[in-house]
Design a protein around this motif. Structure first.
Motif, PDB file in Angstrom:
ATOM      1  N   GLU A   1       0.838  -1.197   0.000  1.00  0.00           N
ATOM      2  CA  GLU A   1       0.000   0.000   0.000  1.00  0.00           C
ATOM      3  C   GLU A   1       0.880   1.257   0.000  1.00  0.00           C
ATOM      4  OE1 GLU A   1      -2.464  -0.446   3.396  1.00  0.00           O
ATOM      5  OE2 GLU A   1      -3.776  -1.975   2.470  1.00  0.00           O
ATOM      6  N   GLN A   2       1.949   1.255   0.797  1.00  0.00           N
ATOM      7  CA  GLN A   2       2.851   2.402   0.842  1.00  0.00           C
ATOM      8  C   GLN A   2       3.504   2.632  -0.516  1.00  0.00           C
ATOM      9  OE1 GLN A   2       5.844   2.076   3.845  1.00  0.00           O
ATOM     10  NE2 GLN A   2       6.738   4.127   3.417  1.00  0.00           N
ATOM     11  N   ALA A   3       3.902   1.533  -1.178  1.00  0.00           N
ATOM     12  CA  ALA A   3       4.506   1.671  -2.502  1.00  0.00           C
ATOM     13  C   ALA A   3       3.525   2.284  -3.476  1.00  0.00           C
ATOM     14  CB  ALA A   3       4.993   0.316  -3.004  1.00  0.00           C
ATOM     15  N   VAL A   4       2.269   1.886  -3.371  1.00  0.00           N
ATOM     16  CA  VAL A   4       1.248   2.454  -4.257  1.00  0.00           C
ATOM     17  C   VAL A   4       1.091   3.952  -3.995  1.00  0.00           C
ATOM     18  CG1 VAL A   4      -1.207   2.406  -4.811  1.00  0.00           C
ATOM     19  CG2 VAL A   4       0.056   0.261  -4.587  1.00  0.00           C
ATOM     20  N   GLN A   5       1.031   4.315  -2.706  1.00  0.00           N
ATOM     21  CA  GLN A   5       0.875   5.726  -2.353  1.00  0.00           C
ATOM     22  C   GLN A   5       2.063   6.540  -2.847  1.00  0.00           C
ATOM     23  OE1 GLN A   5       0.300   5.782   1.880  1.00  0.00           O
ATOM     24  NE2 GLN A   5      -1.766   4.841   1.751  1.00  0.00           N
ATOM     25  N   GLU A   6       3.273   6.012  -2.650  1.00  0.00           N
ATOM     26  CA  GLU A   6       4.457   6.727  -3.104  1.00  0.00           C
ATOM     27  C   GLU A   6       4.445   6.903  -4.618  1.00  0.00           C
ATOM     28  OE1 GLU A   6       7.745   4.514  -1.646  1.00  0.00           O
ATOM     29  OE2 GLU A   6       7.540   5.228   0.426  1.00  0.00           O
ATOM     30  N   GLU A   7       4.027   5.863  -5.325  1.00  0.00           N
ATOM     31  CA  GLU A   7       3.950   5.953  -6.785  1.00  0.00           C
ATOM     32  C   GLU A   7       2.944   7.005  -7.201  1.00  0.00           C
ATOM     33  OE1 GLU A   7       4.809   5.180 -10.765  1.00  0.00           O
ATOM     34  OE2 GLU A   7       5.851   4.686  -8.905  1.00  0.00           O
ATOM     35  N   GLU A   8       1.812   7.088  -6.502  1.00  0.00           N
ATOM     36  CA  GLU A   8       0.799   8.095  -6.839  1.00  0.00           C
ATOM     37  C   GLU A   8       1.350   9.503  -6.542  1.00  0.00           C
ATOM     38  OE1 GLU A   8      -2.621   7.013  -4.632  1.00  0.00           O
ATOM     39  OE2 GLU A   8      -3.229   5.370  -6.016  1.00  0.00           O
ATOM     40  N   ALA A   9       2.055   9.641  -5.403  1.00  0.00           N
ATOM     41  CA  ALA A   9       2.632  10.961  -5.069  1.00  0.00           C
ATOM     42  C   ALA A   9       3.662  11.381  -6.115  1.00  0.00           C
ATOM     43  CB  ALA A   9       3.277  10.912  -3.678  1.00  0.00           C
ATOM     44  N   ARG A  10       4.490  10.416  -6.534  1.00  0.00           N
ATOM     45  CA  ARG A  10       5.493  10.719  -7.559  1.00  0.00           C
ATOM     46  C   ARG A  10       4.836  11.181  -8.834  1.00  0.00           C
ATOM     47  NH1 ARG A  10       7.638   8.833 -11.851  1.00  0.00           N
ATOM     48  NH2 ARG A  10       6.239   7.040 -11.837  1.00  0.00           N
ATOM     49  N   LYS A  11       3.772  10.427  -9.207  1.00  0.00           N
ATOM     50  CA  LYS A  11       3.060  10.805 -10.433  1.00  0.00           C
ATOM     51  C   LYS A  11       2.460  12.195 -10.293  1.00  0.00           C
ATOM     52  CE  LYS A  11       1.962   6.152 -11.990  1.00  0.00           C
ATOM     53  NZ  LYS A  11       0.882   5.194 -12.302  1.00  0.00           N
ATOM     54  N   THR A  12       1.918  12.519  -9.127  1.00  0.00           N
ATOM     55  CA  THR A  12       1.312  13.841  -8.903  1.00  0.00           C
ATOM     56  C   THR A  12       2.366  14.929  -8.984  1.00  0.00           C
ATOM     57  OG1 THR A  12      -0.354  12.830  -7.493  1.00  0.00           O
ATOM     58  CG2 THR A  12      -0.041  15.221  -7.288  1.00  0.00           C
ATOM     59  N   GLN A  13       3.497  14.688  -8.338  1.00  0.00           N
ATOM     60  CA  GLN A  13       4.591  15.670  -8.373  1.00  0.00           C
ATOM     61  C   GLN A  13       5.121  15.861  -9.784  1.00  0.00           C
ATOM     62  OE1 GLN A  13       7.828  14.649  -5.794  1.00  0.00           O
ATOM     63  NE2 GLN A  13       8.944  16.565  -6.181  1.00  0.00           N
ATOM     64  N   GLN A  14       5.219  14.764 -10.528  1.00  0.00           N
ATOM     65  CA  GLN A  14       5.698  14.840 -11.910  1.00  0.00           C
ATOM     66  C   GLN A  14       4.729  15.645 -12.764  1.00  0.00           C
ATOM     67  OE1 GLN A  14       8.638  13.729 -12.989  1.00  0.00           O
ATOM     68  NE2 GLN A  14       8.251  14.617 -15.023  1.00  0.00           N
ATOM     69  N   ALA A  15       3.451  15.434 -12.518  1.00  0.00           N
ATOM     70  CA  ALA A  15       2.451  16.208 -13.272  1.00  0.00           C
ATOM     71  C   ALA A  15       2.556  17.704 -12.972  1.00  0.00           C
ATOM     72  CB  ALA A  15       1.060  15.686 -12.944  1.00  0.00           C
ATOM     73  N   ALA A  16       2.779  18.016 -11.681  1.00  0.00           N
ATOM     74  CA  ALA A  16       2.912  19.439 -11.295  1.00  0.00           C
ATOM     75  C   ALA A  16       4.161  20.049 -11.926  1.00  0.00           C
ATOM     76  CB  ALA A  16       2.952  19.546  -9.780  1.00  0.00           C
ATOM     77  N   THR A  17       5.225  19.239 -11.911  1.00  0.00           N
ATOM     78  CA  THR A  17       6.479  19.734 -12.517  1.00  0.00           C
ATOM     79  C   THR A  17       6.293  19.969 -13.998  1.00  0.00           C
ATOM     80  OG1 THR A  17       7.751  18.487 -10.863  1.00  0.00           O
ATOM     81  CG2 THR A  17       8.894  19.195 -12.847  1.00  0.00           C
ATOM     82  N   ASP A  18       5.641  19.042 -14.651  1.00  0.00           N
ATOM     83  CA  ASP A  18       5.408  19.214 -16.102  1.00  0.00           C
ATOM     84  C   ASP A  18       4.547  20.428 -16.381  1.00  0.00           C
ATOM     85  OD1 ASP A  18       6.912  16.947 -16.444  1.00  0.00           O
ATOM     86  OD2 ASP A  18       5.187  15.584 -16.746  1.00  0.00           O
ATOM     87  N   ALA A  19       3.574  20.676 -15.518  1.00  0.00           N
ATOM     88  CA  ALA A  19       2.681  21.833 -15.720  1.00  0.00           C
ATOM     89  C   ALA A  19       3.434  23.154 -15.516  1.00  0.00           C
ATOM     90  CB  ALA A  19       1.504  21.755 -14.757  1.00  0.00           C
ATOM     91  N   ALA A  20       4.284  23.179 -14.521  1.00  0.00           N
ATOM     92  CA  ALA A  20       5.064  24.401 -14.270  1.00  0.00           C
ATOM     93  C   ALA A  20       6.026  24.679 -15.415  1.00  0.00           C
ATOM     94  CB  ALA A  20       5.827  24.268 -12.954  1.00  0.00           C
ATOM     95  N   ALA A  21       6.629  23.626 -15.929  1.00  0.00           N
ATOM     96  CA  ALA A  21       7.561  23.799 -17.041  1.00  0.00           C
ATOM     97  C   ALA A  21       6.834  24.325 -18.274  1.00  0.00           C
ATOM     98  CB  ALA A  21       8.258  22.476 -17.352  1.00  0.00           C
TER      99      ALA A  21
END
Length: 550
Positions: A487-507
């Motif tokens: 479950e923790q791995a899933v949550q971390e993967e979702e957080a990473r994906k969310t952060q990556q999306a935010a980074t892509d949007a800012a760029a």
């Protein structure tokens, strides 16, 4: 003068029956069949040539009859009913199949011959399961089979039992129908046809000839000489006077007269020949009976002589045995008298208060020996029972039966005998009490060991159960930890994906903000018809370098 040509000898196939109505009669016929009783016309030296083909275990034929009736579903037969039919199968004494010795006249051994095989096969085909016994006798003058047939008809009645019984509702016992005059005639015909390959023919069908039994043949030998003598006197031929033909006969009338006279001549000849044959037949029968009686007399004398010798030997043996018994009885009586005298002497000494030392020592030794015997015998039954239990656990049930129902019982009997011998003395009774007390202690100790073993087993079971419980809990904890990690791995993967999306949007936002204004104007009015240009204010490294247009 009339002349005749001797006819060639014709050997006939012979089959005869005798009905048996009582169980005792069946037993008597079996006694004759297996030669368990004296048979006058049997030669003991040839008894080894006899052979049984069906009742090879020599069971009582009465029991075989009962089994056949039971198999056919029949109940108890009616009183007076024919229980069994004895069938004699043979051929004439002069048949070539016997291959008789020219000197002794004895027939050849027919065992293994084609005649034996075909006769046996024919009987089985004819009577099926109704044929319960069949024996070949070769210790008499002419080899022959004696068969025992249960006359069962109808359903389950065998091959012969089904003939002309379309309306039969079930099996039934009936010798009257199975061996009626009609079926007997057909039986003779069928058997003769089966015997044709051996040169045997059927007797005259419908003949009224009466077959004489052996007893009747022997009775002929008792005729007086005065009664037989006229039968062997020469026959004077009786002339036949031929009548003078009438002179008025001629042509066809003469032929008819001649035929009539010839018929009368033939009739007269036949009458004289028949009379001669009748006399010769009687004389021949007497001769056969005399020969058989003489042979029987010789056998009887031999048998009687052997019997007398055996009787004398038996009497001598009995006398010797009687003398031996008397001698042993006399010795036993002398021994008893000697023991009685010794006992009287001992009793007298005891009464006087002086017991002989040797007798006392002997008694002590005897008691000690009996006590030792009891000590050795006492533990044996228990040890054998332990062996039986071990054999039962190992699955050796044969050994279990041998021990429990054989050796254990013998050992217990031996203990009982030794106990009875020693318990007459105080020391013996004390030994018995000691052994019994030892058994009680051993039993109590064994019970304690069993209880201790049961307690140990219980503790071991509890320990194993606790280990299994802990193992289950540990496995459950590991499963929970694994699920939490997943479950923790899933949550971390979702957080990473969310952060990556935010980074892509800012760029993307930054890139949009950095574009030139003209480009933005062109984007606002793409129909202006002119492409904006951007002059890069940067020193050129090559004068000839072209400028990129965007």
């Amino acid at each position: 003068m009339l002349t005749t040509t001797p006819a060639a000898h014709v050997a006939h196939a012979i089959i005869r029956i005798e009905k048996i109505k009582t169980r005792q009669g069946i037993g008597q016929r079996q006694a004759h069949n297996d030669r368990s009783k004296y048979t006058p016309n049997a030669d003991e030296s040839r008894s080894h040539l006899n052979q049984e083909y069906l009742n090879t275990e020599n069971q009582a034929i009465v029991k075989l009859v009962d089994k056949r009736m039971e198999a056919a579903g029949l109940g108890k037969p009616k009183e007076g009913a024919v229980l069994c039919v004895e069938v004699l199968i043979t051929a004439g004494p002069k048949a070539e199949i016997w291959q008789r010795d020219k000197q002794t006249g004895e027939a050849a051994d027919m065992r293994g011959s084609e005649w034996e095989k075909e006769t046996l096969a024919w009987a089985k085909r004819e009577w099926g399961d109704n044929l319960v016994a069949m024996k070949l006798h070769q210790d008499e003058k002419t080899p022959h089979f004696q068969c025992f047939v249960v006359p069962i008809l109808g359903k389950g009645g065998g091959l012969a039992g089904e003939v002309n019984l379309e309306n039969s509702k079930g099996a039934r016992l009936s010798a009257r129908d199975m061996f009626s005059p009609q079926t007997l005639s057909q039986l003779q015909t069928d058997f003769a046809e089966a015997m044709q390959p051996f040169g045997l023919e059927r007797g005259i069908k419908g003949s009224r000839a009466e077959h004489k039994t052996m007893r009747q043949m022997y009775a002929l030998g008792g005729e007086k000489a005065a009664e037989i003598a006229p039968l062997v006197e020469p026959i004077e031929p009786q002339p036949f006077v031929l009548a003078t033909p009438p002179r008025s006969l001629f042509g066809k009338g003469l032929e008819e007269w001649r035929a009539k006279q010839q018929e009368e001549i033939n009739a007269e000849i036949a009458r004289q020949v028949e009379a001669a044959n009748k006399r010769l037949g009687t004389v021949g029968a007497v001769a056969v009976a005399a020969s058989g009686a003489a042979e029987e007399s010789e056998r009887s004398r031999t048998w009687a002589g052997d019997s007398l010798q055996k009787a004398d030997a038996a009497r001598n043996e009995a006398k010797n045995a009687q003398d031996e018994v008397k001698k042993e009885a006399s010795q036993a009586q002398a021994e008893r008298e000697r023991h009685a005298a010794e006992l009287d002497k001992v009793l007298l000494q005891v009464a006087q208060g002086a017991l002989p030392a040797d007798l006392l020592q002997r008694g002590q030794d005897l008691v000690a020996q009996q006590m030792d015997d009891l000590r050795q015998a006492w533990p044996v039954p228990a040890a054998l029972r332990v062996q039986a239990e071990q054999a039962e656990k190992a699955g050796d049930y044969g050994l279990v039966a041998e021990l429990r129902y054989g050796k254990v019982l013998e050992a217990e009997q031996q203990v009982a005998l030794c106990r009875e011998q020693v318990q007459v003395t105080p020391a013996g009774r004390a030994l018995i009490a000691e052994l019994e007390e030892a058994d009680r202690k051993a039993l109590a100790e064994a019970q304690k060991q069993v209880e201790a073993q049961q307690a140990a087993e219980t503790r071991e079971k509890e320990r194993v159960a606790e280990q299994e419980r802990l193992a289950r809990e540990q496995a459950a904890e590991q499963a929970r930890a694994q699920r939490a990690a997943q479950e923790q791995a899933v949550q971390e993967e979702e957080a990473r994906k969310t952060q990556q999306a935010a980074t892509d949007a800012a760029a993307a936002k930054n890139e949009t903000a950095e574009r030139p204004q003209d480009a933005g104007s062109w984007e606002q009015n793409p129909q202006a018809g002119a492409f904006p240009t951007q002059i890069i204010d940067q020193p050129s490294q090559d004068k000839d370098e072209e400028i990129d247009w965007y």
